[in-house]
Scaffold this motif. Sequence first.
Motif, short mmCIF file in Angstrom:
data_model
loop_
_atom_site.label_atom_id
_atom_site.label_comp_id
_atom_site.label_asym_id
_atom_site.label_seq_id
_atom_site.Cartn_x
_atom_site.Cartn_y
_atom_site.Cartn_z
N ALA A 114 -32.75 -30.71 54.60
CA ALA A 114 -31.33 -30.58 54.93
C ALA A 114 -30.91 -29.12 54.95
O ALA A 114 -30.15 -28.68 55.83
CB ALA A 114 -30.48 -31.37 53.93
N GLU A 115 -31.40 -28.35 53.95
CA GLU A 115 -31.07 -26.93 53.93
C GLU A 115 -31.64 -26.22 55.16
O GLU A 115 -30.98 -25.38 55.77
CB GLU A 115 -31.61 -26.29 52.65
N GLU A 116 -32.87 -26.59 55.50
CA GLU A 116 -33.48 -25.99 56.68
C GLU A 116 -32.69 -26.35 57.94
O GLU A 116 -32.47 -25.51 58.82
CB GLU A 116 -34.94 -26.45 56.81
N VAL A 117 -32.30 -27.62 58.03
CA VAL A 117 -31.52 -28.04 59.20
C VAL A 117 -30.18 -27.30 59.25
O VAL A 117 -29.74 -26.85 60.31
CB VAL A 117 -31.31 -29.58 59.16
N LYS A 118 -29.56 -27.18 58.07
CA LYS A 118 -28.30 -26.46 58.01
C LYS A 118 -28.48 -25.01 58.42
O LYS A 118 -27.68 -24.44 59.18
CB LYS A 118 -27.72 -26.55 56.60
N LYS A 157 -26.96 -23.18 61.62
CA LYS A 157 -26.19 -21.95 61.51
C LYS A 157 -26.74 -20.89 62.45
O LYS A 157 -25.98 -20.19 63.14
CB LYS A 157 -26.22 -21.45 60.07
N VAL A 158 -28.08 -20.75 62.48
CA VAL A 158 -28.69 -19.78 63.39
C VAL A 158 -28.37 -20.14 64.84
O VAL A 158 -28.06 -19.27 65.67
CB VAL A 158 -30.21 -19.73 63.14
N ALA A 159 -28.47 -21.46 65.14
CA ALA A 159 -28.17 -21.88 66.50
C ALA A 159 -26.71 -21.60 66.86
O ALA A 159 -26.40 -21.18 67.98
CB ALA A 159 -28.47 -23.38 66.65
N GLU A 160 -25.81 -21.84 65.88
CA GLU A 160 -24.40 -21.57 66.13
C GLU A 160 -24.16 -20.08 66.35
O GLU A 160 -23.41 -19.68 67.25
CB GLU A 160 -23.56 -22.07 64.95
N GLU A 161 -24.80 -19.24 65.53
CA GLU A 161 -24.65 -17.80 65.71
C GLU A 161 -25.21 -17.37 67.07
O GLU A 161 -24.61 -16.55 67.77
CB GLU A 161 -25.36 -17.06 64.58
N THR A 162 -26.37 -17.94 67.42
CA THR A 162 -26.94 -17.61 68.73
C THR A 162 -26.01 -18.05 69.85
O THR A 162 -25.81 -17.34 70.85
CB THR A 162 -28.30 -18.29 68.87
N ARG A 163 -25.43 -19.26 69.69
CA ARG A 163 -24.50 -19.74 70.71
C ARG A 163 -23.27 -18.84 70.83
O ARG A 163 -22.80 -18.55 71.94
CB ARG A 163 -24.09 -21.17 70.36
N GLU A 164 -22.78 -18.41 69.66
CA GLU A 164 -21.62 -17.51 69.68
C GLU A 164 -21.97 -16.18 70.34
O GLU A 164 -21.18 -15.62 71.11
CB GLU A 164 -21.11 -17.30 68.26
N LYS A 165 -23.17 -15.67 70.02
CA LYS A 165 -23.58 -14.40 70.65
C LYS A 165 -23.70 -14.56 72.17
O LYS A 165 -23.28 -13.70 72.94
CB LYS A 165 -24.91 -13.94 70.05
N ARG A 166 -24.28 -15.69 72.56
CA ARG A 166 -24.40 -15.93 74.00
C ARG A 166 -23.03 -16.08 74.65
O ARG A 166 -22.81 -15.60 75.78
CB ARG A 166 -25.24 -17.18 74.24
N ALA A 167 -22.13 -16.77 73.94
CA ALA A 167 -20.78 -16.91 74.50
C ALA A 167 -20.09 -15.56 74.61
O ALA A 167 -19.43 -15.27 75.62
CB ALA A 167 -19.96 -17.86 73.62
N ALA A 168 -20.24 -14.72 73.57
CA ALA A 168 -19.65 -13.39 73.63
C ALA A 168 -20.28 -12.56 74.76
O ALA A 168 -19.59 -11.83 75.48
CB ALA A 168 -19.82 -12.68 72.29
#
Length: 925
Positions: A156-160, A164-175
């Motif tokens: 669960a921690e790894e998935v979380k 989080k990494v995927a969300e940050e990557t998505r945010e960076k891509r969106a930016a």
Amino acid sequence: MRHSDSSDLELDPSGALHPSIAEEAQDLIMSSDNDAIPAPPARLAARFSKSSNMRRKSSAASSRRNSLTSHQSSRSSRSAHGGPQSTHIAQHLRRASIIESRKARLADRAAHAEQVRLRAALAKAAPRASTSSEERALAAKQARERFLAQVAANCAEEVKRAKKVAEETREKRAAELVRLKEDMLERSAEAERRRSLLQQHQRRPRTATLPFVEEAKGIARIWKPKNDIEAAKVIQQAWRNRKRRRIVSDFQELGLTLENVQKTSFEDVGSLFSQEKVLESTTKLLKLYGLQDEKADGPGESAAPRTFLSAFLVLGHPAQVFSKEGEQEKELIEKAKNLLLVLDPIISNPSTWPSAAQLELLAEVYASFQTAFTAWKDRDSSALVDTMLAQFVELDAIWQSVKNDKDGHVTEDYREGIQRNQTLLLARIKRLAGADRAMKMVREAIGRSRRANRKNKPLGDARPRAASHPTVDASGTSLTPIEASVSDTASETLANRKAAPLLPDNRTIMHELAINKEYRIDIKPRTDMRNNVIQAVSEKMRQGIESELSDLFVIAMAETIREKLLSLVVPGKSLYTLISESLDTTMIANQVKMGAFSYQQFFSFMNSLLPKICAPVRDAEVKALAQDQSEDPIEQLARLNYVIDLLSIDHANFTLQMNAPMLLKEAIGYEQRCFANMYGKEQLHRASQWWFRAKRKAEEEAARRSTGNNAAPPARLTADKIYMQGLTDLAVAVTELQELDVPETLELDRSRISRMRRDIHRMVVISAILLTAKNLMRRDVRSQWKEQAQRMWDLPFEDGQTFIAAIESRYALPPTTKTQLSGTIERILLDGRNRQVTNPVVKVLLQKIKSHVHTRLSASSADERVKAASTASQVLSSGGLPEFVAQIGALVDELQKVADVDREAHGKWYDDVVEAPSREEAAGA
């Protein structure tokens, strides 16, 4: 078949047949000879012999019978015994041998199976000597489950973390996508600008043969419109362009950039955004780019620019804007950042109108920011509105307590401060909730508060029908209806305690009346234990009647009822005469002596008499006594006695209500006389210890706060501060109140202080649980969970799951959060059961309550008290106690009244306690 059968013959190591088989063969030979079986013809025997040999030749080469020796032996045997007959005997012998061997093998197998079955039955029937294997299996299973749980948690921690990494990557891509879009929009805008410039100038014809000077003369010509309409369109377009550039330039002149906002203080930025010039420029900019309706008017017109300007404030000063950093706050910061990133390239070049794609993107990010800001503001404003409502109600409660005070100009001192603070609070509530809704919420909150303050008053008409207006002489020394006296020479006990055994003594009544002008003798504990009271009185009556003095006991009971009833009516009236004559002790004694006393007639008389005496609020109890009569006269007597006791308390409360103004004038003097008669000139040891303990605590606190100050801390202490410090330490605690903790001057308030400690103990325990739940669920600590707090208030500190259920009744708890919260609740409840403070959260909450109570009690002037009361809700809510703001305020008010009455009544004894060390030093010198 013959070859396979022959392989099963049993031979000795020498190659001969087994003895038993040889004997059977001999018997067969002899029997064959005796029977004289005829031999077959030669041609048939030869055929059979030939086929037998052929079959033998088809056997495997490894067979012993294919050897030459075996063949010769067979020929010799046939020649010796007559040929085919000997072959038949050999076949029979082999068949018999095979059958026997198979029978033996089947018998062995059956015996082996029987042994296995017996061993299994014995193992099943035998008792188990040890369960170590099962324990090991269970331990292995538990270890496996723990391992699987740990693996699941790690996963669960790894998935979380991966999310989080995927969300940050998505945010960076969106930016990055936004940045690319901006670059593309800038390039397209620049291309359009160049194209428009080229279109505005006529291209020169390709006349390369003309000289340069003549070519220039051909280009330099003035454009003229074809007609007035075209000229008007050109002028209007120029005017619109100039207006747009002016609006953008005015907004840029304000200097509203993220860097400037970060360099400026939060207060200065807030005052800048409140200026009319800034709001007007922002409104024009929003209307220019279609972010606000051109025809917008009213409250929405000023709300839109404030919302837009909040983006600068959110990014420039997030610590001052947000009370905590949650998911909603992070989302709002991200939306504000996107809005400014899109807006900056659009307003950077005022002379160029943005493209349709730029305007569409700007409208999209602005709508997203506005939605996030509205959601955040609604959640935060609800908490602010609740806090301000509590402040408003607290100020109203203070006003209700002082508005009728005509002495000392207390009303005038409080009126201005309370009115000013309530006006400010009402204006803020209207701005957040709207005018109509704000007024409705304020009226409802004040109504609930005032109803709660009147909860001890009877709900119906509590004036007894047989009561008259009691009279009190000029000195206030006579209270005939409740048989109390406040004269200098009167004793502390009631004149006729037998007639009113439920009433407290005079000193307690006067003390409670001095603290609370609306004091009434509480009848609720008596009504809550109705069945227990009736049962106890019945048992006591039964024991008295069953004794040898039963007749005397009946007479005594009649006398007690007679005296109680006479105390409820006015002497000289018809009811007084009726009761005196009907319940005459001599007459009842004669009836009992002659055996003519009738319980039925006695109860009938009471059923007709009580409705004439009781108050209208007791009609139901009196009617139930008359209709639901018990067959047991003893139980009916107990029920009658209970109803008469209720009437006595109603009569006493009515008398207090009528004589309260006169009693209040004598309350302090009466307490001083009683205290002097009780202690005289004795030294008050408990009061002395309590005072100097509070003094040391106040000195330590003053020294801690004045570190680095040249003034001596004890010099700034006053008697009022020391007293309030001692009173706060005495009331705000969670441990059991001991006998030596209460000074002699506060002995009448022992039960009140014990109740306060129990309430404080329950407050800090419940607040610690709710605060932990809010932090784990990422909720605002200022939000009020009143329903959950009310449910927890009545729960025992035994099972933590009941507290979890109270929270889950409204909020869903994830499994991980529920596990963490369960462990914390168990530790907090352990402290609650032991009446101790070891949990850090409980310690902090208890200290906050103590600090708040001491601050409000130490306020000396009316302005300080109003200020402390107006900020109480905000202080307690931010400290994690929003559910108990009203209860803590009521506790402070009660302690303030106790302090005022105590210091006014026992002031000279406190002076003696303070001066005692000085006198001892002087005597020693």
